[in-house]
Design an enzyme around this catalytic site. Structure first.
Site, PDB file in Angstrom:
ATOM      1  N   HIS A   9       0.821  -1.268   0.115  1.00 49.35           N
ATOM      2  CA  HIS A   9       0.003  -0.112   0.206  1.00 49.35           C
ATOM      3  C   HIS A   9       0.934   1.140  -0.151  1.00 49.35           C
ATOM      4  CE1 HIS A   9      -3.039  -2.745   1.992  1.00 49.35           C
ATOM      5  NE2 HIS A   9      -3.469  -2.365   0.845  1.00 49.35           N
TER       6      HIS A   9
ATOM      7  N   LYS B 290     -16.192  -7.160   5.031  1.00 45.68           N
ATOM      8  CA  LYS B 290     -15.365  -8.251   5.135  1.00 45.68           C
ATOM      9  C   LYS B 290     -15.127  -7.992   6.861  1.00 45.68           C
ATOM     10  CE  LYS B 290     -11.443  -6.733   3.089  1.00 45.68           C
ATOM     11  NZ  LYS B 290     -10.538  -6.937   1.907  1.00 45.68           N
TER      12      LYS B 290
ATOM     13  N   ARG C  64      -1.820  -6.597  -8.346  1.00 47.15           N
ATOM     14  CA  ARG C  64      -0.620  -7.415  -8.256  1.00 47.15           C
ATOM     15  C   ARG C  64      -0.597  -8.348  -9.360  1.00 47.15           C
ATOM     16  NH1 ARG C  64      -2.163  -8.946  -2.322  1.00 47.15           N
ATOM     17  NH2 ARG C  64      -4.196  -8.842  -3.584  1.00 47.15           N
TER      18      ARG C  64
ATOM     19  N   SER D 100      -2.440  -8.316   2.616  1.00 45.64           N
ATOM     20  CA  SER D 100      -2.920  -8.168   4.015  1.00 45.64           C
ATOM     21  C   SER D 100      -3.302  -9.650   4.559  1.00 45.64           C
ATOM     22  CB  SER D 100      -4.066  -7.035   3.808  1.00 45.64           C
ATOM     23  OG  SER D 100      -3.357  -5.790   3.427  1.00 45.64           O
TER      24      SER D 100
END
Ligand code: COA
Length: 156
Positions: A18, A42, A91, A129
């Site tokens: 990030h 979530k 990514r 993460s």
């Protein structure tokens, strides 16, 4: 006229991936607002205040970057910041598919707002993460992927 972009996320936790996106996006826009979603769709390990506080600490060195909490529709928040773009990092091809879908939905909601997708730097492309959380939970070393303040928060 100065340009503003919003970089939204859950940041559970904020990682070097990030931070790389923040550093690069801050060079593209006059002002970057890192937008931390308070009630994501979530469950999170870090609570909203922790996610916000860590993002604020980590963004401090960037003079044109501010960190704000948001809830509700991202496009409405971005419009309230007078942003012309939403920034997202990707990514993999799977990330790209997801981001392209979100970009289309957001475009349908606010056609003037562009989504700018930045490919992850090779050094950070493996960071996620959720994997950082899992390694931390199992007692592994996460120092290569996150700031020491994030590491401390996850180790509690
Ligand atoms: N390098 C490393 N990791 C990266 C990365 C990069 N360049 N770019 C993304 N990631 C990773 C994160 O580590 C994280 O990993 P994980 O999936 O393993 O947890 C993942 O990508 C995504 O996390 P994050 O960047 O925090 O964003 P998010 O996908 O949780 O955020 C919102 C989603 C908040 C932007 C979205 O839900 C939203 O806009 N909500 C508001 C409601 C709304 O408007 N909904 C309609 C939008 S379509």
């Amino acid at each position: 006229m100065s340009s503003t972009a919003v970089y939204p996320g859950t940041f559970d936790p904020i990682t070097h991936g990030h931070t790389d996106v923040i550093a690069r996006a801050s060079r593209l826009f006059d002002r970057l607002v890192v937008a931390v979603v308070m009630r994501p769709n979530k469950s999170t390990q870090l609570d909203a205040d922790q996610r916000l506080d860590l993002a604020q600490q980590i963004c401090k060195p960037y003079s044109t970057v501010t960190v704000q909490a948001f809830d509700g529709l991202l496009v409405e928040f971005a419009q309230s910041m007078c942003a012309k773009a939403i920034v997202r990092g990707v990514r993999t091809a799977a990330d790209f598919d997801y981001e392209a879908q979100m970009a289309l939905i957001n475009r349908g909601l606010a056609s003037q707002l562009e989504t700018v997708i930045l490919p992850a730097a090779p050094e950070t492309a493996q960071i996620s993460s959720s994997l950082v959380r899992e390694v931390a939970r199992l007692g592994g070393d996460i120092s290569a992927w996150v700031d020491s303040r994030v590491e401390a928060a996850l180790m509690v």
